[in-house]
Design a protein around this motif. Sequence first.
Motif, PDB file in Angstrom:
ATOM      1  N   TRP A  48      -3.349  -4.355  -2.736  1.00 40.49           N
ATOM      2  CA  TRP A  48      -4.116  -5.546  -3.080  1.00 40.49           C
ATOM      3  C   TRP A  48      -4.893  -5.340  -4.377  1.00 40.49           C
ATOM      4  N   ILE A  49      -5.555  -4.200  -4.503  1.00 38.83           N
ATOM      5  CA  ILE A  49      -6.297  -3.887  -5.733  1.00 38.83           C
ATOM      6  C   ILE A  49      -5.345  -3.862  -6.925  1.00 38.83           C
ATOM      7  N   GLU A  50      -4.234  -3.191  -6.764  1.00 41.83           N
ATOM      8  CA  GLU A  50      -3.262  -3.086  -7.861  1.00 41.83           C
ATOM      9  C   GLU A  50      -2.762  -4.467  -8.289  1.00 41.83           C
ATOM     10  N   GLU A  51      -2.468  -5.325  -7.323  1.00 43.86           N
ATOM     11  CA  GLU A  51      -1.988  -6.683  -7.634  1.00 43.86           C
ATOM     12  C   GLU A  51      -3.034  -7.472  -8.424  1.00 43.86           C
ATOM     13  N   LYS A  52      -4.285  -7.336  -8.060  1.00 42.01           N
ATOM     14  CA  LYS A  52      -5.346  -8.064  -8.764  1.00 42.01           C
ATOM     15  C   LYS A  52      -5.522  -7.535 -10.185  1.00 42.01           C
TER      16      LYS A  52
END
Length: 171
Positions: A48-52
């Motif tokens: 999720w962090i990487e996608e953001k």
Amino acid sequence: MSSATIRLAKINDAARMLEIQKDVITEDQYLMTTFDEFNQTLEGKKVWIEEKLINEYETILVAEIDNSVVGWLVFRSPNRKRIAHTGTFGMMIDKQYRGQGLGKQLLQGLLKWAKENPLIEKVCLGVFSTNENAIALYKKMGFIEEGRKINEIKLSDNEYVDDVLMYQFVK
């Protein structure tokens, strides 16, 4: 007032961010998600962090004190062309660090990022009408109430609160 370093989140912040999120959800006061609905894993949080962070319309900021993440803010933009210039944010701060100005510092970081991002024009949020401290902070930071979803949030049988919609134009 605590002074924190405000920076972009990193993948290795995931565990601490997840811990803060679980604690805030457990308090069961001001989040839509209830503890029994929450099923985020450490691996999921990392993805999720990487996608953001790779999406130019979105960001995640953390507040760090003494090399420890004590709060975080995520800004999400809808995946629709006509409203992509807008986005909403959510913020979580470790309980022992609340009331020390960290929310203000995270918001300042977000507004700076949004003003420098040519794609973002409007920053929005929804907040429980009972979260008076948050509403006061948002107003102090220049956010304006745009409307309310009356009795939008059902806390228990016959107990409802409004979802207060607020915004700030950054362009």
